[in-house]
Design a protein around this motif. Structure first.
Motif, mmCIF file in Angstrom:
data_model
loop_
_atom_site.group_PDB
_atom_site.id
_atom_site.type_symbol
_atom_site.label_atom_id
_atom_site.label_comp_id
_atom_site.label_asym_id
_atom_site.label_seq_id
_atom_site.Cartn_x
_atom_site.Cartn_y
_atom_site.Cartn_z
ATOM 1 N N LEU A 60 12.342 17.898 2.410
ATOM 2 C CA LEU A 60 13.631 17.442 2.029
ATOM 3 C C LEU A 60 14.247 16.838 3.414
ATOM 4 C CD1 LEU A 60 15.366 20.210 -0.075
ATOM 5 C CD2 LEU A 60 13.811 18.318 -0.957
ATOM 6 N N ILE A 61 15.138 15.928 3.109
ATOM 7 C CA ILE A 61 15.972 15.069 4.182
ATOM 8 C C ILE A 61 17.368 15.089 3.551
ATOM 9 C CG2 ILE A 61 16.229 13.100 5.852
ATOM 10 C CD1 ILE A 61 13.164 12.501 5.341
ATOM 11 N N LEU A 62 18.331 15.877 3.986
ATOM 12 C CA LEU A 62 19.605 15.931 3.641
ATOM 13 C C LEU A 62 20.737 15.461 4.595
ATOM 14 C CD1 LEU A 62 19.467 19.505 2.197
ATOM 15 C CD2 LEU A 62 18.765 17.455 0.994
ATOM 16 N N PHE A 63 21.593 14.771 3.899
ATOM 17 C CA PHE A 63 22.874 14.236 4.887
ATOM 18 C C PHE A 63 24.293 14.851 4.188
ATOM 19 C CE2 PHE A 63 19.026 11.112 4.546
ATOM 20 C CZ PHE A 63 19.014 10.742 6.184
ATOM 21 N N SER A 64 24.858 15.605 5.427
ATOM 22 C CA SER A 64 26.060 16.277 4.808
ATOM 23 C C SER A 64 25.927 16.853 3.520
ATOM 24 C CB SER A 64 27.106 15.179 4.725
ATOM 25 O OG SER A 64 27.072 14.579 5.770
ATOM 26 N N VAL A 92 27.448 9.783 8.271
ATOM 27 C CA VAL A 92 26.242 10.059 9.087
ATOM 28 C C VAL A 92 25.024 9.317 8.617
ATOM 29 C CG1 VAL A 92 24.643 12.296 9.227
ATOM 30 C CG2 VAL A 92 27.031 12.550 8.902
ATOM 31 N N GLN A 93 24.664 8.769 7.327
ATOM 32 C CA GLN A 93 23.613 8.090 7.086
ATOM 33 C C GLN A 93 23.873 6.598 7.034
ATOM 34 O OE1 GLN A 93 25.665 9.595 4.963
ATOM 35 N NE2 GLN A 93 26.109 8.527 3.199
ATOM 36 N N THR A 121 0.753 -1.063 0.128
ATOM 37 C CA THR A 121 -0.111 -0.162 -0.209
ATOM 38 C C THR A 121 0.750 1.196 -0.191
ATOM 39 O OG1 THR A 121 -1.679 -1.099 1.441
ATOM 40 C CG2 THR A 121 -1.828 1.321 1.159
ATOM 41 N N ILE A 122 0.791 2.225 -0.894
ATOM 42 C CA ILE A 122 1.627 3.328 -1.088
ATOM 43 C C ILE A 122 0.987 4.529 -0.454
ATOM 44 C CG2 ILE A 122 2.645 4.803 -2.875
ATOM 45 C CD1 ILE A 122 2.825 2.658 -4.669
ATOM 46 N N ARG A 123 1.859 4.856 0.516
ATOM 47 C CA ARG A 123 1.377 6.188 1.191
ATOM 48 C C ARG A 123 1.888 7.402 0.873
ATOM 49 N NH1 ARG A 123 2.361 5.370 7.286
ATOM 50 N NH2 ARG A 123 0.733 6.613 7.588
ATOM 51 N N GLY A 124 3.176 7.090 0.185
ATOM 52 C CA GLY A 124 3.975 8.353 -0.215
ATOM 53 C C GLY A 124 4.988 7.855 -1.437
ATOM 54 N N GLY A 125 5.952 8.868 -1.758
ATOM 55 C CA GLY A 125 6.804 8.589 -2.641
ATOM 56 C C GLY A 125 8.135 9.191 -2.126
ATOM 57 N N ALA A 126 9.328 8.712 -2.369
ATOM 58 C CA ALA A 126 10.642 9.262 -2.184
ATOM 59 C C ALA A 126 11.538 9.142 -3.217
ATOM 60 C CB ALA A 126 11.067 8.698 -0.867
ATOM 61 N N LEU A 127 12.217 10.082 -3.369
ATOM 62 C CA LEU A 127 13.561 10.046 -4.399
ATOM 63 C C LEU A 127 14.702 10.130 -3.713
ATOM 64 C CD1 LEU A 127 14.833 10.185 -7.229
ATOM 65 C CD2 LEU A 127 14.382 12.543 -7.290
ATOM 66 N N LEU A 128 15.770 9.348 -3.768
ATOM 67 C CA LEU A 128 16.890 9.148 -3.122
ATOM 68 C C LEU A 128 17.969 9.529 -4.251
ATOM 69 C CD1 LEU A 128 16.735 5.899 -1.382
ATOM 70 C CD2 LEU A 128 15.608 8.156 -0.594
ATOM 71 N N LEU A 129 18.990 10.477 -3.766
ATOM 72 C CA LEU A 129 19.859 11.031 -4.647
ATOM 73 C C LEU A 129 21.288 10.880 -3.766
ATOM 74 C CD1 LEU A 129 18.145 14.461 -5.896
ATOM 75 C CD2 LEU A 129 18.358 12.302 -7.207
ATOM 76 N N HIS A 130 22.078 9.775 -4.375
ATOM 77 C CA HIS A 130 23.614 9.916 -3.526
ATOM 78 C C HIS A 130 24.683 10.869 -3.950
ATOM 79 C CE1 HIS A 130 25.540 8.444 -7.422
ATOM 80 N NE2 HIS A 130 24.290 8.090 -7.875
ATOM 81 N N TYR A 155 22.034 12.990 -0.286
ATOM 82 C CA TYR A 155 23.429 12.927 0.388
ATOM 83 C C TYR A 155 24.556 13.680 -0.422
ATOM 84 C CZ TYR A 155 27.926 10.608 1.751
ATOM 85 O OH TYR A 155 29.444 10.447 1.971
ATOM 86 N N SER A 156 25.216 14.537 0.348
ATOM 87 C CA SER A 156 26.439 15.349 -0.125
ATOM 88 C C SER A 156 25.988 15.702 -1.576
ATOM 89 C CB SER A 156 27.556 14.133 -0.300
ATOM 90 O OG SER A 156 28.497 14.797 -0.791
ATOM 91 N N ASN A 157 26.644 15.379 -2.648
ATOM 92 C CA ASN A 157 26.468 15.988 -3.961
ATOM 93 C C ASN A 157 24.761 15.893 -4.167
ATOM 94 O OD1 ASN A 157 27.046 17.408 -6.496
ATOM 95 N ND2 ASN A 157 26.564 15.201 -7.455
ATOM 96 N N GLY A 158 24.326 14.735 -3.576
ATOM 97 C CA GLY A 158 22.890 14.394 -3.872
ATOM 98 C C GLY A 158 22.061 15.266 -3.163
ATOM 99 N N GLY A 159 22.478 15.856 -1.936
ATOM 100 C CA GLY A 159 22.049 17.030 -1.237
ATOM 101 C C GLY A 159 21.758 18.393 -1.933
ATOM 102 N N ALA A 160 22.743 18.623 -2.693
ATOM 103 C CA ALA A 160 22.953 19.863 -3.545
ATOM 104 C C ALA A 160 21.963 19.652 -4.626
ATOM 105 C CB ALA A 160 24.121 20.107 -4.137
ATOM 106 N N LEU A 161 21.709 18.562 -5.237
ATOM 107 C CA LEU A 161 20.749 18.332 -6.151
ATOM 108 C C LEU A 161 19.454 18.400 -5.940
ATOM 109 C CD1 LEU A 161 22.620 15.398 -8.303
ATOM 110 C CD2 LEU A 161 22.356 17.426 -9.095
ATOM 111 N N ALA A 162 19.077 17.770 -4.531
ATOM 112 C CA ALA A 162 17.751 17.994 -4.101
ATOM 113 C C ALA A 162 17.445 19.440 -3.835
ATOM 114 C CB ALA A 162 17.902 17.057 -2.734
ATOM 115 N N VAL A 163 18.231 20.175 -3.392
ATOM 116 C CA VAL A 163 18.161 21.712 -3.448
ATOM 117 C C VAL A 163 17.908 22.298 -4.596
ATOM 118 C CG1 VAL A 163 19.076 23.811 -2.376
ATOM 119 C CG2 VAL A 163 19.215 21.801 -0.892
#
Length: 502
Positions: A240-244, A435-436, A133-142, A214-222
């Motif tokens: 957004l949930i960011l790590f370093s 961190v993650q 059952t899908i309650r939401g969606g998440a994109l992860l960027l490394h 995470y890291s460069n993926g955090g920059a891409l998320a922003v």
């Protein structure tokens, strides 16, 4: 009778300007000569690095670039291209690497203990986690030089909460380090936009959509979230949930690609690289090309410009709430820029910055740089912060147990809560790459994996001892902490963030 020349003020001024111009040209010419000389010396010094292998020099024609993207591009198109890319990788690399002792622990030895394709799932590739059952969606960027594996556990937490999870492999990653000699940051942006649109379409318009980076993926998320403020075709994230996150890096990276002046010459081919190391890590490149640093600099420069412009036009008030977890000490990104250049710009409510302090026990503090604690004290005393600040630090100078210090925005009063966790023996800080990751991570955790998930070298728990500068791998690579001893706190907070969006 000869006329006497009369020197006017205008003529004198023109002569002065002419001489000044000539002097400046000479200065610039000398500076150019010095600059080229230094670059040439740097190029010759690069010859002292280890020899390049086929995973450093072999081009992969099938990699996705921003030129492959169009408004109709789908995730399926991206995954099909990725499938062809990994088949090309097998033919050009894995089928060519001999099974010799020299390659016993290479990630590119087919069937070897470090071969990521030998696992039930190759976590270098994009992955999806689909709950019943899908309650939401998440994109992860490394991060840069990483792979989707770096956010695998975060994805599992989201999946367990009912989120459809897409862990995207960003262009240039998960294959061979040489791929990062050609990649552009626009390629990463184009891929993340395809992925973001897919996640929103997959889960529907009414369910929450998160991006974890995470890291460069955090920059891409922003970057994605800033673009979504102006682009109606780009579905915005709800959180957004960011790590370093890579908000700012060393200015040295701005001149990283100056190697191109000489590196096209085969004799100076190694000058494309900042480091050339054995590739034993199944999910992260150890070698680092200069172009990777250059692209990191360019995306952070673009990001800071866009943040300033969005603030000036008032668009930042619509930026999604963000929580960031980072280490107070970080040798890869600048923590101060995350605080000032990112959080200091945000105007939207609901933001929090979580900082993992260094181990400030009496036994460790004498070895820390002078002034380190003073910088943190300045931050703690500020009453103008427009976000919640949380600090994980020692309960007391004579204690290894940690507590949570947390204060609301524009406040100086901290609420203190015990966490029931303590610094493990011998660990004095977290790191950018820790961190993650959980202490029980099969690859980067504190002990060898007993679950059968991974049978290769336990990278996180390796503690070689011997003479320095003897190994082919820098000893600092083993010294760097690869997991977060306080990951249980991260997991609890991530779960709380998910609960908040329902």
């Amino acid at each position: 009778m000869m006329r006497k020349r009369i020197s006017t003020p205008e003529k004198g001024q023109r002569r002065f300007i002419g001489r000044l111009f000539v002097w400046i040209l000479g200065l610039l010419e000398n500076a150019a000569i010095v600059g080229v000389t230094l670059l040439l010396v740097w190029a010759f010094e690069s010859r002292n690095m280890p020899a390049l292998d086929i995973w450093h020099t072999t081009p992969l024609a099938g990699e996705f670039t921003s030129g492959d993207a169009n408004p109709e591009s789908t995730l399926q198109d991206y995954l099909e291209q990725e499938e062809r890319l990994f088949e090309e990788l097998r033919l050009k690399i894995y089928d060519q690497v001999p099974r010799t002792a020299a390659h016993a622990f290479s990630r590119y030895r087919a069937g070897g203990p470090q071969d990521p394709s030998h696992l039930p799932h190759n976590w270098n590739r994009s992955f999806e986690l689909v709950p019943e059952t899908i309650r939401g969606g998440a994109l992860l960027l490394h991060g840069l030089t990483d792979s989707p594996y770096s956010l695998r556990r975060i994805g599992e937490i989201l999946y367990e909460k009912g989120f459809y999870v897409l862990g995207l492999r960003l262009p240039g990653h998960g294959t061979l380090p040489g791929a990062l000699t050609e990649v552009n940051w626009e390629d990463w942006v184009a891929a993340s936009r395809i992925a973001g649109r897919h996640v929103r379409q997959r889960v529907g318009p009414e369910t929450p959509f998160l991006i974890a980076g995470y890291s460069n993926g955090g920059a891409l998320a922003v970057k994605y979230s800033l673009d979504a403020l102006s682009d109606p075709d780009l579905p915005p994230a709800d959180r957004l949930i960011l790590f370093s996150p890579e908000i700012g890096i060393t200015p040295f990276s701005a001149v990283a690609n100056t190697h191109k002046l000489f590196s096209f010459i085969p004799y100076f081919e190694q000058s494309k690289w900042l480091s050339i190391q054995p590739e034993y890590d199944p999910f992260k490149y150890n070698s680092f090309p200069k172009n990777a640093g250059q692209q990191g600099h360019e995306i952070t420069t673009a990001l800071q410009k866009q943040l300033a412009e969005s603030r000036k036009t008032g668009k930042l008030s619509a930026f999604p709430p963000v929580i960031t977890f980072l280490s107070w000490v970080d040798a890869t990104v600048k923590t101060s820029m995350t605080i000032d250049r990112f959080y200091g710009q945000l105007e939207n409510p609901g933001n929090e910055l979580v900082i993992f302090d260094v181990n400030r026990s009496d036994e460790a503090v004498p070895f820390y740089p002078a002034g380190d604690a003073a910088l943190l004290d300045v931050l703690k005393k500020r009453s103008d912060l427009s976000f919640r600040l949380t600090l994980i630090t020692n309960a007391a100078p004579d204690s290894l147990f940690v507590v949570q210090h947390s204060k609301a925005l524009r406040s100086t009063r901290f609420d203190i809560s015990p966490l029931g966790m303590a610094w493990p023996p011998g660990i004095y800080s977290l790191s950018h790459v820790a961190v993650q990751f959980s202490p029980d991570d099969p690859v980067y955790g504190a002990a060898e994996d007993s679950s059968g998930f991974y049978s290769g070298a336990p990278i996180g728990s390796l503690k070689p001892r011997g003479e320095t500068q003897y190994l082919t791998v820098p000893i600092s690579q083993f010294m760097r902490l690869r997991y977060n001893p306080f990951f249980a706190y991260v997991e609890k907070r991530v779960s709380a963030e998910i609960d908040d969006v329902f």
